[in-house]
Every structure is written in structure tokens, then in C-alpha cells.
Design a protein around this motif. Structure first.
Motif, mmCIF file in Angstrom:
data_model
loop_
_atom_site.group_PDB
_atom_site.id
_atom_site.type_symbol
_atom_site.label_atom_id
_atom_site.label_comp_id
_atom_site.label_asym_id
_atom_site.label_seq_id
_atom_site.Cartn_x
_atom_site.Cartn_y
_atom_site.Cartn_z
ATOM 1 N N ASP A 141 0.954 -1.716 -0.122
ATOM 2 C CA ASP A 141 0.033 0.022 0.071
ATOM 3 C C ASP A 141 0.710 1.245 -0.096
ATOM 4 N N ALA A 142 2.037 0.818 0.616
ATOM 5 C CA ALA A 142 2.851 2.837 0.917
ATOM 6 C C ALA A 142 3.305 2.516 -0.684
ATOM 7 N N GLN A 143 3.889 1.529 -1.561
ATOM 8 C CA GLN A 143 4.554 1.690 -2.095
ATOM 9 C C GLN A 143 3.264 2.372 -3.434
ATOM 10 N N ALA A 144 2.263 1.813 -3.287
ATOM 11 C CA ALA A 144 1.873 2.293 -4.319
ATOM 12 C C ALA A 144 2.043 3.729 -4.038
ATOM 13 N N LEU A 145 1.316 4.241 -2.913
ATOM 14 C CA LEU A 145 1.473 5.911 -3.048
ATOM 15 C C LEU A 145 2.248 6.283 -3.298
ATOM 16 N N LEU A 146 3.387 5.831 -2.637
ATOM 17 C CA LEU A 146 5.141 6.614 -3.435
ATOM 18 C C LEU A 146 5.208 6.547 -4.558
ATOM 19 N N ARG A 147 4.526 5.884 -5.369
ATOM 20 C CA ARG A 147 5.164 5.303 -6.578
ATOM 21 C C ARG A 147 4.078 5.811 -7.628
ATOM 22 N N GLU A 148 2.747 6.466 -7.166
ATOM 23 C CA GLU A 148 2.104 6.916 -7.828
ATOM 24 C C GLU A 148 2.344 8.268 -7.550
ATOM 25 N N SER A 149 3.034 9.459 -6.445
ATOM 26 C CA SER A 149 3.333 10.721 -6.238
ATOM 27 C C SER A 149 4.678 10.943 -7.012
ATOM 28 N N SER A 150 5.249 9.689 -7.009
ATOM 29 C CA SER A 150 6.609 9.714 -8.519
ATOM 30 C C SER A 150 6.511 9.550 -9.933
ATOM 31 N N GLU A 151 5.166 9.370 -9.987
ATOM 32 C CA GLU A 151 4.446 9.174 -11.154
ATOM 33 C C GLU A 151 3.962 11.069 -11.734
ATOM 34 N N ASP A 152 4.016 11.933 -10.796
ATOM 35 C CA ASP A 152 3.462 13.097 -11.480
ATOM 36 C C ASP A 152 4.743 14.070 -11.974
ATOM 37 N N GLU A 153 3.526 14.851 -13.390
ATOM 38 C CA GLU A 153 4.787 14.901 -13.922
ATOM 39 C C GLU A 153 5.865 16.194 -13.094
ATOM 40 N N ARG A 154 6.261 16.212 -13.449
ATOM 41 C CA ARG A 154 7.939 17.353 -12.765
ATOM 42 C C ARG A 154 7.913 18.610 -13.103
ATOM 43 N N SER A 155 7.829 18.992 -12.052
ATOM 44 C CA SER A 155 7.667 20.394 -11.587
ATOM 45 C C SER A 155 9.511 21.249 -11.420
ATOM 46 N N ASP A 156 8.968 22.419 -12.355
ATOM 47 C CA ASP A 156 10.339 23.143 -12.247
ATOM 48 C C ASP A 156 11.071 22.959 -11.176
ATOM 49 N N ALA A 157 10.545 23.507 -9.708
ATOM 50 C CA ALA A 157 11.622 23.431 -8.556
ATOM 51 C C ALA A 157 12.596 21.671 -8.250
ATOM 52 N N GLN A 158 10.937 21.114 -9.016
ATOM 53 C CA GLN A 158 12.652 19.598 -8.810
ATOM 54 C C GLN A 158 13.042 19.472 -9.461
ATOM 55 N N ARG A 159 12.489 19.773 -10.987
ATOM 56 C CA ARG A 159 14.050 19.713 -11.641
ATOM 57 C C ARG A 159 15.630 20.143 -11.255
ATOM 58 N N GLU A 160 14.876 21.339 -11.036
ATOM 59 C CA GLU A 160 16.541 22.568 -10.537
ATOM 60 C C GLU A 160 16.929 21.710 -8.631
ATOM 61 N N PHE A 161 15.886 20.701 -7.961
ATOM 62 C CA PHE A 161 16.496 20.175 -6.890
ATOM 63 C C PHE A 161 17.001 18.970 -7.558
ATOM 64 N N GLU A 162 16.725 18.599 -8.760
ATOM 65 C CA GLU A 162 17.832 17.101 -9.255
ATOM 66 C C GLU A 162 18.556 17.794 -9.432
ATOM 67 N N ALA A 163 18.917 19.260 -10.446
ATOM 68 C CA ALA A 163 20.133 19.116 -10.926
ATOM 69 C C ALA A 163 21.064 20.392 -9.869
#
Length: 245
Positions: A141-163
């Protein structure tokens, strides 16, 4: 009629090395030797070798061959045990085939958790790393929640954080944390169970914490600390602290 070791091995469909090994462990009796010192194998040796081969072809371990030959009861017990092991092995192999089929059909990645069939087109190496960790420490159940949230389209903030480079200045770190905070709040509001998972005191979170420390650079860790501090203040609190007009 007699045969040399090489001739015997060829007749039995095995190798000279195997014949010699059977001698060493006592499964195959040593033959008489001719005057010139060469071994002379006879039909009894060939029959014995063929019987050993038959048992090993069934999957019987060499160490179990004497037990099988000692009595019918021992043979049945050994074979039933072997059959049970083969059943488990076959089921596991079928499961492996099913997983490989799923990966091929969905053009997924072999370095993702078992059964993953989501979209991998936008997944980064870091995403795959986290999904593998989640699969080990969280329930389905927890994996499903985390997987679903990770599949959302990346925001500019997320992309900047990763780089984000390790030497990013303080202003950039604070700005990024502030840009990230509303995104995390909106996720928590949409799926409250995510916030429960993030704040729960479970052993899994210890693994996640260690992973965060080792996978992110100093600047990214600082952004996460700032983000955590911001998340402790609700939007209502911030409004209440604002100066009156």
C-alpha cells in the motif's frame, strides 16, 4: 573386451575428468590394470557409470546416490524431497519469466521492483533507486502511494533540485525550498496517507534517512532541511504572522 578411461567416458557420454572424480569419491570402483599399467574398464563399469548418470540427470546429488541405492524407501524419500525442491524452483522460474514478460511488454526497466508496470519514460536513475529502496522497506500500500506520487509530472522546482550543484549559494537553496514547500503540501492534502507515511516512526524511515544522507549532495540536503522547517508552519500560521494592514 575392455576400454580405456577415455573410451569409457565416450561410451557413457561423459568426460574423463568426471570418471576420475567418481573414483575419488568412491562412486565408481577402480578397474584392474593391464601389464602396461593402463586401466581396463569392463561392462560392469559402463553400467555403473550409466546408472550414476541417470540419477544425476534427474537432479540427484552425487552425495545422495548411495542412499538411493541402499533401499527403495531411501530412494522414494530422496526423490520426493527432490521433487518438492524442483516444484519450488519451477514456480520461481515461471515467476521470473512472468516478470521478464511484463518488463518487455511495458518497455520497463529490469532495475525496478518486481511487478512494476508504470511509465518509465520520464524516470531518472534517482527515481529508480528510490523505487527499489521503497520496495524493500515499505508494504504494498505504501509503495503504491509513493509510486503514484513519483509518476506525477515534474515541476520546475523538482528538476532544479535534482540538478542542484553541491556549491549552490544560500539564496538559491532558500528559494528552492520555498518553491518546493507548496508542492509537498498539495501532495499531502491530496493524499493524506503520504504525510502519515513521511512522519511515522517506523524502522523503514531509518533506511530512507540513511539513503537521503548518502544519495544527495550537501546543497540538496540543506534544501531538504529548509523544506522540513517550512512544512512545520502551515499556510494559516504564516497568514497569522503577517503584519496587519
Amino acid at each position: 573386451m575392455s576400454w580405456s578411461t577415455r573410451e569409457l567416458a565416450e561410451l557413457a557420454g561423459t568426460t574423463v575428468k568426471t570418471v576420475r572424480h567418481y573414483h575419488e569419491i568412491g562412486l565408481l570402483e577402480e578397474p584392474d590394470r593391464a601389464a602396461n599399467g593402463y586401466k581396463r574398464y569392463r561392462i560392469k563399469h559402463l553400467i555403473r557409470l550409466l546408472r550414476i548418470r541417470r540419477l544425476t540427470d534427474l537432479g540427484v546429488a552425487l552425495s545422495d546416490v548411495p542412499a538411493i541405492e541402499s533401499s527403495e524407501e531411501s530412494a522414494e524419500e530422496t526423490l520426493r524431497s527432490l521433487d518438492a525442491e524442483l516444484k519450488v524452483s519451477i514456480e520461481r522460474q515461471q515467476q521470473m519469466r512472468d516478470e521478464i514478460k511484463l518488463i518487455l511488454e511495458h518497455r520497463s526497466r529490469p532495475d525496478l521492483p518486481q511487478g512494476y508496470d508504470g511509465d518509465v519514460s520520464g524516470m531518472t536513475e534517482m527515481d529508480r533507486t528510490w523505487m527499489m529502496l521503497y520496495s524493500q522497506v515499505f508494504d504494498d500500500d505504501a509503495q503504491a502511494l509513493l509510486r503514484e506520487s513519483s509518476e506525477d509530472e515534474r515541476s520546475d522546482a523538482q528538476r532544479e533540485f535534482e540538478a542542484l550543484p553541491a556549491d549552490a549559494d544560500e539564496e538559491t537553496r532558500q528559494r528552492l525550498a520555498e518553491a518546493y514547500a507548496p508542492l509537498v503540501r498539495s501532495q499531502f492534502e491530496a493524499v493524506p496517507a503520504l504525510e502519515d507515511l513521511a512522519t511515522s516512526d517506523v524502522p523503514a524511515n531509518s533506511v530512507i534517512l540513511h539513503a537521503v544522507v548518502e544519495l544527495y549532495n550537501p546543497a540538496q540536503l540543506d534544501v531538504l532541511q529548509r523544506l522540513n522547517a517550512l512544512l512545520q508552519i502551515s499556510p494559516r500560521d504564516q497568514a497569522g504572522d503577517a503584519p496587519e494592514g
